[in-house]
Design an enzyme around this catalytic site. Structure first.
Site: not given
Ligand code: BES
Ligand code: ZN
Ligand code: MN
Length: 488
Positions: A253, A258, A265, A276, A335, A337, A339
């Site tokens: 990834k 992000d 966020k 990220d 967010d 994204e 996947r």
């Molecule tokens: N890049 C983030 C996940 C992340 C969070 C990585 C903290 C490192 C530290 C990912 O893209 C994300 O935002 N995931 C969301 C998914 C949710 C919206 C289903 C999350 O984990 O909140």
């Molecule tokens: Zn992310």
């Molecule tokens: Mn994200």
């Protein structure tokens, strides 16, 4: 750092800075016991004492490092001790360090030498590229590490070289993930992949927006759409497939920043989302090491690089997008994204008919909550592959912990209007529903997903060889899995 293996022990070596690992509650060598109160130093893990032998020993300074209990020693004990020693040497602005190999453990000398070199190099790492005014300590580096061994030979020399190559790969990954997002854009990541490929005669292709459009990378394009920095898909190939040469696809990834997109966020620590692309960084660092080690495998790196931004062109919650596979995704949250960009990369991997696919991604905050900073979360569809990763995790201390991926989780990402939706609907099981989503794009090939969201970034002091910033997690793990491939 220049690494030298020398036969002998600390009591013969003239060195400005000699290091001796000491087991907990065991008698010190008599030469040392003469000038330290043992009640002050028991050899507890992490304990140190700096002695000035003043001619009693040929070394000018002698650093004792506690290794903890002898029968609890692991390779990571050696890595951590070496890192601690190097940091102390940097503080004191010493340029040469002599490290004596601790005796009488069940660990093989080859493994110990490799671990000491890894720990020393990892501990030496600093990210200072943007400092225009370095302090004397920051300017200082340890240039030479002498490892004192009972008997030197070609195998040990090779172990030292291997340790250095692996640590260098991890360093590359750390720098990539530490780089600010204005400098490390998807395009720049593509160039760096080209540079790494050129150094090791790999076949590298970088697909830009036009080609992505032409080939139908709907997931990667949708996520990248809101940004002025257009996305890239990076393909690097080491070796070639053959009857006894398995193909392993490493998928990363590579979200260079992000923001969360329209599902934005919070501002607090959003800057951290420059990391990220930690999965992509690990894949690039591992490829560098794989090329240098000339591993006899066919290894294909596939990286989806994009910036997740908001703008009038950004994708939205509610959108339905058609991926490279032809499958459609209902976007519930922009967010989630990672996947979506991985969906295209995992589908692309199928064209290599791979023996295994391993993806690495800072995918979910849920994984960070579940395992914290001490383990990588693993989910997949193949237990033999999972076991390889778990074993490699024990060896490298980039530890891996498996979570289930039952059909019930697959049900959670079903969509009413498209083939799949990009969240589980709520927060419950968030790390696993993300994996269940990915599973829909691997076509049944043996696959393991490593969620490194909790482990890709370290706060100061979390491990002796980490500094605040990117950890490069995944590089040592991947290289270990690949080096051990033919052993299982
Ligand atoms: N890049 C983030 C996940 C992340 C969070 C990585 C903290 C490192 C530290 C990912 O893209 C994300 O935002 N995931 C969301 C998914 C949710 C919206 C289903 C999350 O984990 O909140
Ligand atoms: Zn992310
Ligand atoms: Mn994200």
């Amino acid at each position: 750092m220049h690494i030298i293996l020398r036969e002998g022990n600390l009591f013969q070596a003239t060195a400005p800075f000699a290091v001796l690992g000491v087991w907990q509650d065991e008698p010190l060598p008599t030469d040392v016991a003469a000038f330290i109160e043992t009640e002050d130093f028991q050899g507890k893990s992490g304990q140190t004492a700096l002695l000035y032998p003043r001619g009693t020993l040929p070394a000018r300074r002698l650093l004792l490092i506690g290794l903890g209990e002898r029968d609890k020693t692991t390779l990571d004990t050696m890595r951590r001790a070496a890192a601690r020693a190097i940091r102390r040497a940097i503080e004191m602005r010493v340029e040469q360090v002599a490290f004596s190999l601790a005796s009488h453990t069940t660990l093989a000398p080859v493994e110990m030498v490799q671990a000491i070199v890894e720990g020393a190099e990892l501990g030496h790492y600093r990210y200072l590229d943007h400092k225009t005014d370095l302090s004397p300590e920051q300017r200082h580096g340890v240039h030479e590490l002498v490892i004192l061994v009972r008997e030197s030979n070609a195998t040990l020399e090779q172990a030292a070289a291997t340790g250095q190559v692996i640590a260098c790969g991890a360093g590359r990954a750390r720098t990539l993930a530490n780089m600010p997002p204005n400098l490390l854009t998807p395009a720049r990541m593509g160039e760096i992949a080209q540079e790494i490929g050129q150094q090791h005669r790999m076949n590298v292709r970088v697909l830009g927006p036009d080609e992505l459009q032409a080939q139908g990378f709907g997931g990667l394009l949708a996520v990248g759409m809101g940004s002025e920095q257009s996305p890239r898909f990076i393909i690097m190939e080491h070796g070639q497939a053959g009857p006894n040469t398995p193909t392993v696809c490493l998928v990363g990834k590579g979200i260079t920043f992000d923001t969360g997109g329209i599902s934005i966020k919070p501002a607090d620590s959003m800057d951290n989302m420059k990391m990220d692309m930690g999965g992509a960084a690990a894949v690039l660092g591992a490829m560098q090491a794989v090329g240098e080690l000339k591993l006899p495998l066919h290894i294909v790196a596939l990286i989806s690089a994009a910036e997740n931004m908001l703008s009038g062109r950004a994708f939205r919650p509610g959108d339905v997008i058609t991926t490279l596979s032809g499958k459609t995704i209902e976007v519930l949250n922009t967010d989630a994204e990672g996947r979506i960009v991985l969906a295209d990369a995992l589908y692309y991997a199928q064209r290599y008919k791979p023996t295994a696919i391993i993806d690495l991604a800072t995918l979910t905050g849920a994984m960070m909550i579940a395992l914290g900073p001490h383990a990588i979360g693993l989910m997949g569809n193949n237990q033999a592959l999972a076991q390889r990763l778990i074993a490699a995790g024990q060896h490298t201390a980039e530890r891996v912990w498996q979570l289930p991926l039952w059909d019930e989780y697959r049900d959670m990402v079903k969509s009413g209007i498209a083939d799949i939706r990009n969240t589980g609907g709520g927060r419950a099981g968030g790390a696993i529903t993300a994996a269940a989503f990915l599973d829909a794009f691997v076509g049944g090939y043996p696959w393991a997903h490593l969620d490194i969201a909790g482990t890709a970034w370290a706060d100061e002091g979390s491990r002796e060889y980490y500094s605040r910033g990117a950890t490069g997690i995944g590089v040592r793990l991947l290289v270990q899995v690949l080096r051990a491939w033919h052993e299982a």
